[in-house]
Each structure stands twice: as C-alpha cells, then as structure tokens.
Design an enzyme around this catalytic site. Structure first.
Site, mmCIF file in Angstrom:
data_model
loop_
_atom_site.group_PDB
_atom_site.id
_atom_site.type_symbol
_atom_site.label_atom_id
_atom_site.label_comp_id
_atom_site.label_asym_id
_atom_site.label_seq_id
_atom_site.Cartn_x
_atom_site.Cartn_y
_atom_site.Cartn_z
ATOM 1 N N GLU A 30 7.816 0.880 9.728
ATOM 2 C CA GLU A 30 7.936 -0.346 10.542
ATOM 3 C C GLU A 30 9.191 -0.339 11.399
ATOM 4 O OE1 GLU A 30 6.875 -4.060 8.866
ATOM 5 O OE2 GLU A 30 4.927 -3.276 8.248
ATOM 6 N N TYR A 55 2.389 -6.899 0.523
ATOM 7 C CA TYR A 55 1.578 -7.103 -0.673
ATOM 8 C C TYR A 55 1.944 -6.065 -1.749
ATOM 9 C CZ TYR A 55 -1.920 -10.108 1.769
ATOM 10 O OH TYR A 55 -2.574 -11.112 2.439
ATOM 11 N N GLY A 56 2.553 -4.964 -1.294
ATOM 12 C CA GLY A 56 2.730 -3.794 -2.167
ATOM 13 C C GLY A 56 3.589 -4.016 -3.381
ATOM 14 N N CYS A 81 -6.126 -2.906 3.983
ATOM 15 C CA CYS A 81 -4.937 -2.767 3.143
ATOM 16 C C CYS A 81 -5.296 -2.072 1.824
ATOM 17 C CB CYS A 81 -4.400 -4.170 2.861
ATOM 18 S SG CYS A 81 -2.967 -4.214 1.800
ATOM 19 N N ASN A 82 -4.579 -0.990 1.518
ATOM 20 C CA ASN A 82 -4.857 -0.278 0.258
ATOM 21 C C ASN A 82 -4.551 -1.143 -0.951
ATOM 22 O OD1 ASN A 82 -5.226 2.988 0.640
ATOM 23 N ND2 ASN A 82 -4.251 1.971 2.371
ATOM 24 N N THR A 83 -3.456 -1.902 -0.875
ATOM 25 C CA THR A 83 -3.074 -2.739 -2.014
ATOM 26 C C THR A 83 -4.151 -3.798 -2.269
ATOM 27 O OG1 THR A 83 -0.755 -2.397 -1.439
ATOM 28 C CG2 THR A 83 -1.242 -4.181 -2.950
ATOM 29 N N ASP A 142 -5.451 -7.105 6.814
ATOM 30 C CA ASP A 142 -4.367 -6.355 6.159
ATOM 31 C C ASP A 142 -3.242 -7.333 5.854
ATOM 32 O OD1 ASP A 142 -2.838 -4.035 5.352
ATOM 33 O OD2 ASP A 142 -1.679 -4.303 7.179
ATOM 34 N N SER A 143 -2.285 -6.880 5.042
ATOM 35 C CA SER A 143 -1.115 -7.700 4.755
ATOM 36 C C SER A 143 -0.260 -7.903 6.010
ATOM 37 C CB SER A 143 -0.275 -7.026 3.675
ATOM 38 O OG SER A 143 0.024 -5.699 4.069
ATOM 39 N N CYS A 174 -1.982 4.301 1.779
ATOM 40 C CA CYS A 174 -1.272 3.126 2.297
ATOM 41 C C CYS A 174 -1.469 3.113 3.804
ATOM 42 C CB CYS A 174 0.214 3.226 1.948
ATOM 43 S SG CYS A 174 1.195 1.886 2.667
ATOM 44 N N THR A 175 -1.641 1.916 4.336
ATOM 45 C CA THR A 175 -1.904 1.784 5.779
ATOM 46 C C THR A 175 -0.872 2.489 6.650
ATOM 47 O OG1 THR A 175 -0.744 -0.326 5.546
ATOM 48 C CG2 THR A 175 -3.145 -0.408 5.757
ATOM 49 N N HIS A 176 0.390 2.478 6.200
ATOM 50 C CA HIS A 176 1.469 2.971 7.054
ATOM 51 C C HIS A 176 1.619 4.492 7.040
ATOM 52 C CE1 HIS A 176 2.393 -1.235 6.737
ATOM 53 N NE2 HIS A 176 3.465 -1.136 7.506
HETATM 54 N N1 DGL Z 1 -0.857 -2.657 3.786
HETATM 55 C C1 DGL Z 1 -0.196 -2.230 2.572
HETATM 56 C C2 DGL Z 1 -1.023 -1.133 1.905
HETATM 57 O O1 DGL Z 1 -1.796 -0.441 2.530
HETATM 58 C C3 DGL Z 1 1.227 -1.747 2.866
HETATM 59 C C4 DGL Z 1 2.172 -2.865 3.253
HETATM 60 C C5 DGL Z 1 2.348 -3.908 2.153
HETATM 61 O O2 DGL Z 1 2.974 -3.605 1.121
HETATM 62 O O3 DGL Z 1 1.831 -4.984 2.328
HETATM 63 O O4 DGL Z 1 -0.908 -0.945 0.719
#
Ligand code: DGL
Length: 269
Positions: A152, A42-43, A73-75, A10-11, A184-186
C-alpha cells in the site's frame, strides 16, 4: 443471458487485483466493487468481526441487484464464505478454491506453501482445502502481515520489502518448495520480488487470476453472462474517503478508476 452487474468486495483496495483480472477476462460485464476502507485491515481481525462485515457487504451488494458475488479478500474468503453461502441466494465465489486447485495442478512435488495474513493462515482454510483434495500434500503456511502495508505504501522495490521477505521466507527457501500460493489480495504486486527472492525457481499461484477464470466458467455454466457487446460499466463504493481509495487504486489497476467512487458509510446501510 443476464445483464445485471457482478459484485466484488474486499476489505479495501487490494481486491482490485481480482477486479482487474475479471475485467480483463470479461470486458463487457458490468462490475460493482465494494472496498471496506473504513474497517480495513481484516487480516488481524477475529472471525466474528470478519463474518459480520462480510455479511453486511453481501447484503448491500444484493440490494444493488448483482447476479453474483465474488469475495476478493482472502481473509473474508477464509473466514466468511461458508456462512455467507447460507445467507445469500445468488452464487458466491471466494478466492481459496480456485487458488488451491491451480496449486495442486502445478505442484511438482508433494509440497505446497501458502502465504497470507495472520487471520487467513491461522484459520487453516487453505491448509484444510489442500489436504481435503490431496491428503498426501505437505502444506507449509506462513503469515506475512507486513507485505500488505509495504504494497500500500508502494515500497515493493525497497530494502524494507527485501528485509521483510528475509524475515518471513528464509526458512521456506531452505525447503524443497516449488509451488507457493499468494493467498492475499496484495501479494500479486510483490510477485516479481518474491520470485527473485526464490531465485526464479518457484511457481507462484496468483489467486486473482485463477478466481477470474472461475467466474467466467460459472457465468457460462449457469448461462448468466451478459449479452452486452460494449465495455461493461464500473462503479466503486467505499466506506471511507473516495479520494484516498482512488489514488491507491491507480497503482493496483495501472490506470485511474473508470466510473464513480461513492462514499457509503455503514450507518446508511
Ligand atoms: N484483503 C486482505 C486479504 O486478502 C488483505 C488486507 C487486509 O488485511 O484486510 O487477506
């Protein structure tokens, strides 16, 4: 049977939502997690940057002799999954496909909403995938960039979170949406608050859980599950401070991380 570890990346720390679901479903698998904490988020980055970072991490995980890679990571799943599949020889699973399939299954009408980072939403990856599987579905996609720092900073139960939900989701609430993908992961950490915002009248699709199910099915189909009968080992690599990662990680996992957290700066890869 294959006792090599599964690589998850993940990012940053957010992919631990996926890690946690995989650990629950597959308690005996060895897991290696890479959080690119030096380059998060990464977003809001370009596709070229996210593809480059993702490839570097995938190569690193291959060097750790993993049997499969999960892009938590979704991005990165939205922007880099197809390019990685051309570069890496082991199976790679992203979070989009499992989330989309679950959303289509549970959609009570022809509308599905997707929320994610700016990069995920503007890539069109979710929208295209849904349309390809069921062209009659109307997709509403909304970027919610402030949700990541809110999670976060552990501000989920504050007015700041409520104000951000008002800002991003009020228009959506006025539509006939019954199924919402947390892309998104969060966002799984905001599940209760988002559900309440929609008066508990919406089905929230958690890509983390759906992805873990897909990992289990893939291991079984390819006959590469572990034969270990004891709890799997866990190791964590980060590209910035291990202490900061370990502290935030406890919120995501509801427990301290088990195993070492190793600093791995990019210059050494
Ligand atoms: N992990 C990213 C996602 O799931 C969220 C955090 C980021 O922007 O890196 O898109």
């Amino acid at each position: 049977m294959d006792n090599r570890p599964i690589g998850i990346f993940d990012s940053g720390v957010g992919g631990l939502t996926v890690f946690k679901e995989i650990r629950t479903l597959l308690p005996n698998e060895n897991l290696i997690y890479f959080g690119d904490t030096a380059r998060v988020p990464y977003g809001n980055k370009s596709p070229v940057a996210v593809q480059k970072y993702s490839l570097e991490i995938a190569k690193f995980l291959e060097m750790q002799n993993v049997k499969m890679i999960i892009i938590a990571c979704n991005t990165a799943s939205a922007l880099a999954l197809s390019s990685l599949r051309n570069e890496v020889r082991i199976p790679i699973i992203g979070v989009i496909e499992p989330g989309v399939r679950a959303a289509i299954k549970s959609a009570h009408n022809n509308n599905i909403a997707v929320i994610g980072t700016k990069a995920t939403i503007s890539s069109g990856a979710y929208q295209n995938r849904i349309k390809r599987l069921r062209s009659s579905i109307n997709v509403i996609a909304v970027p919610c960039p402030l949700f990541v720092p809110i999670v976060e900073e552990n501000l989920m139960d504050t007015k700041i979170a409520l104000d951000a939900m008002e800002m991003y989701l009020s228009d959506l609430k006025k539509t006939d949406i019954k199924s919402l993908i947390l892309a998104c992961t969060h966002y799984p950490l905001l599940k209760n608050q988002i559900s309440k915002f929609f008066d508990n009248n919406i089905n929230l699709v958690d890509s983390a859980y759906e992805t873990a199910k897909e990992v289990k099915e893939t291991l079984e189909a390819r006959r590469i599950s572990t034969e270990q009968e004891t709890p799997g080992k866990e190791s964590f690599f980060v590209s910035d401070s291990p202490e900061t990662f370990s502290n935030i990680a406890a919120n995501f996992l509801n427990r301290p991380i088990d195993g070492k957290c190793i600093f791995h700066p990019w210059a050494e890869i």
